[in-house]
Design a protein around this motif. Sequence first.
Motif, PDB file in Angstrom:
ATOM      1  N   LEU A  66       0.861  -1.119  -0.127  1.00 58.21           N
ATOM      2  CA  LEU A  66       0.012   0.027  -0.100  1.00 58.21           C
ATOM      3  C   LEU A  66       0.784   1.153  -0.208  1.00 58.21           C
ATOM      4  O   LEU A  66       0.902   2.209  -0.894  1.00 58.21           O
ATOM      5  CB  LEU A  66      -0.750   0.086   1.357  1.00 58.21           C
ATOM      6  N   ASP A  67       1.768   1.458   0.947  1.00 58.53           N
ATOM      7  CA  ASP A  67       2.739   2.672   0.949  1.00 58.53           C
ATOM      8  C   ASP A  67       3.355   2.723  -0.216  1.00 58.53           C
ATOM      9  O   ASP A  67       3.841   3.781  -0.745  1.00 58.53           O
ATOM     10  CB  ASP A  67       3.799   2.330   2.213  1.00 58.53           C
ATOM     11  N   LEU A  70       0.872   4.314  -2.466  1.00 58.76           N
ATOM     12  CA  LEU A  70       0.821   5.748  -2.173  1.00 58.76           C
ATOM     13  C   LEU A  70       1.679   6.658  -2.547  1.00 58.76           C
ATOM     14  O   LEU A  70       1.425   7.850  -2.743  1.00 58.76           O
ATOM     15  CB  LEU A  70       0.302   5.636  -0.676  1.00 58.76           C
ATOM     16  N   ASP A  72       3.552   6.866  -5.095  1.00 54.89           N
ATOM     17  CA  ASP A  72       3.496   7.564  -6.428  1.00 54.89           C
ATOM     18  C   ASP A  72       2.380   6.598  -7.081  1.00 54.89           C
ATOM     19  O   ASP A  72       2.769   5.998  -8.110  1.00 54.89           O
ATOM     20  CB  ASP A  72       4.645   7.382  -7.313  1.00 54.89           C
ATOM     21  N   PRO A  73       1.009   6.781  -7.017  1.00 53.13           N
ATOM     22  CA  PRO A  73       0.080   5.808  -7.452  1.00 53.13           C
ATOM     23  C   PRO A  73       0.147   5.725  -9.196  1.00 53.13           C
ATOM     24  O   PRO A  73      -0.012   4.606  -9.592  1.00 53.13           O
ATOM     25  CB  PRO A  73      -1.359   6.720  -6.990  1.00 53.13           C
ATOM     26  N   GLN A  97      -2.607   0.759  10.251  1.00 55.43           N
ATOM     27  CA  GLN A  97      -3.323   0.992   9.109  1.00 55.43           C
ATOM     28  C   GLN A  97      -4.584   0.028   9.158  1.00 55.43           C
ATOM     29  O   GLN A  97      -5.542   0.199   8.245  1.00 55.43           O
ATOM     30  CB  GLN A  97      -2.757   0.646   7.753  1.00 55.43           C
ATOM     31  N   GLN A 106      -8.905   6.191   7.088  1.00 54.45           N
ATOM     32  CA  GLN A 106      -7.996   6.843   5.878  1.00 54.45           C
ATOM     33  C   GLN A 106      -7.436   5.720   5.152  1.00 54.45           C
ATOM     34  O   GLN A 106      -7.370   5.999   3.743  1.00 54.45           O
ATOM     35  CB  GLN A 106      -6.934   7.459   6.793  1.00 54.45           C
ATOM     36  N   THR A 107      -7.148   4.552   5.528  1.00 50.83           N
ATOM     37  CA  THR A 107      -6.608   3.487   4.757  1.00 50.83           C
ATOM     38  C   THR A 107      -7.902   3.130   3.949  1.00 50.83           C
ATOM     39  O   THR A 107      -7.361   2.917   2.660  1.00 50.83           O
ATOM     40  CB  THR A 107      -6.612   2.065   5.725  1.00 50.83           C
ATOM     41  N   GLN A 109     -10.038   4.883   2.408  1.00 51.07           N
ATOM     42  CA  GLN A 109     -10.029   6.156   1.404  1.00 51.07           C
ATOM     43  C   GLN A 109      -8.859   6.143   0.403  1.00 51.07           C
ATOM     44  O   GLN A 109      -9.019   6.184  -0.744  1.00 51.07           O
ATOM     45  CB  GLN A 109      -9.949   7.448   2.047  1.00 51.07           C
ATOM     46  N   ASP A 110      -7.657   5.617   1.161  1.00 50.91           N
ATOM     47  CA  ASP A 110      -6.482   5.473   0.179  1.00 50.91           C
ATOM     48  C   ASP A 110      -6.747   4.330  -0.818  1.00 50.91           C
ATOM     49  O   ASP A 110      -6.214   4.199  -2.135  1.00 50.91           O
ATOM     50  CB  ASP A 110      -5.099   5.032   1.275  1.00 50.91           C
ATOM     51  N   ILE A 111      -7.215   3.152  -0.212  1.00 52.46           N
ATOM     52  CA  ILE A 111      -7.495   2.181  -1.252  1.00 52.46           C
ATOM     53  C   ILE A 111      -8.413   2.269  -2.543  1.00 52.46           C
ATOM     54  O   ILE A 111      -8.097   2.033  -3.409  1.00 52.46           O
ATOM     55  CB  ILE A 111      -7.845   0.864  -0.312  1.00 52.46           C
ATOM     56  N   LEU A 114      -6.699   4.574  -4.821  1.00 53.62           N
ATOM     57  CA  LEU A 114      -5.553   3.733  -5.702  1.00 53.62           C
ATOM     58  C   LEU A 114      -6.403   2.980  -6.764  1.00 53.62           C
ATOM     59  O   LEU A 114      -6.337   2.538  -7.779  1.00 53.62           O
ATOM     60  CB  LEU A 114      -4.984   2.805  -4.769  1.00 53.62           C
TER      61      LEU A 114
END
Length: 169
Positions: A66-67, A70, A72-73, A97, A106-107, A109-111, A114
């Motif tokens: 994941l990192d 994140l 540079d998607p 996370q 937030q995890t 939202q990040d997923i 992506l």
Amino acid sequence: MAFSVALQIYSVRDYAEKNFKETLQKVKEMVYDGVEFAGLYGYEPSEVKSMVEEIGLIPISAHVPLDEMLADPDKVISDYAKIGCKYIAVPYLNEDQRPGTDAFKQTIQDIEMLASVAKKHGIQMLYHNHDFEFKKINGEYGLDVLYQSIPSELLQTEIDTCWVNVAGE
């Protein structure tokens, strides 16, 4: 009916770290049709694409931290699209996370973000579970919260039944 079988390179990562191309060749010799990547072992996407084409393996998917995505998607996801992967899986969540932490929202939202980038590149985002996603949040498994929060056209599952069993389910 014939079907394809792919090997997760993570399961032979010690060999891949020593000689990535030779490991891919051995995977093909073991009669696997494709691979799921777990890193590119210092090679450029174009080099990996050439290797799998030369060897005759199908680049099915990749486990990408994941990192890493994140950071540079667009670049990271487009790299796997260039190789020919149809899927990218979030393989693991760091402790901070995970379900039950303040950062889990937030995890999610990040997923989702992506997964939208992946869709733009013609890749389906997957989530690969472990046992910690079976922690309950307000009576619901964290894994269910994740899948209820992100539309299914953006996120699908790569269910690991061993980890489901470890979780007692």
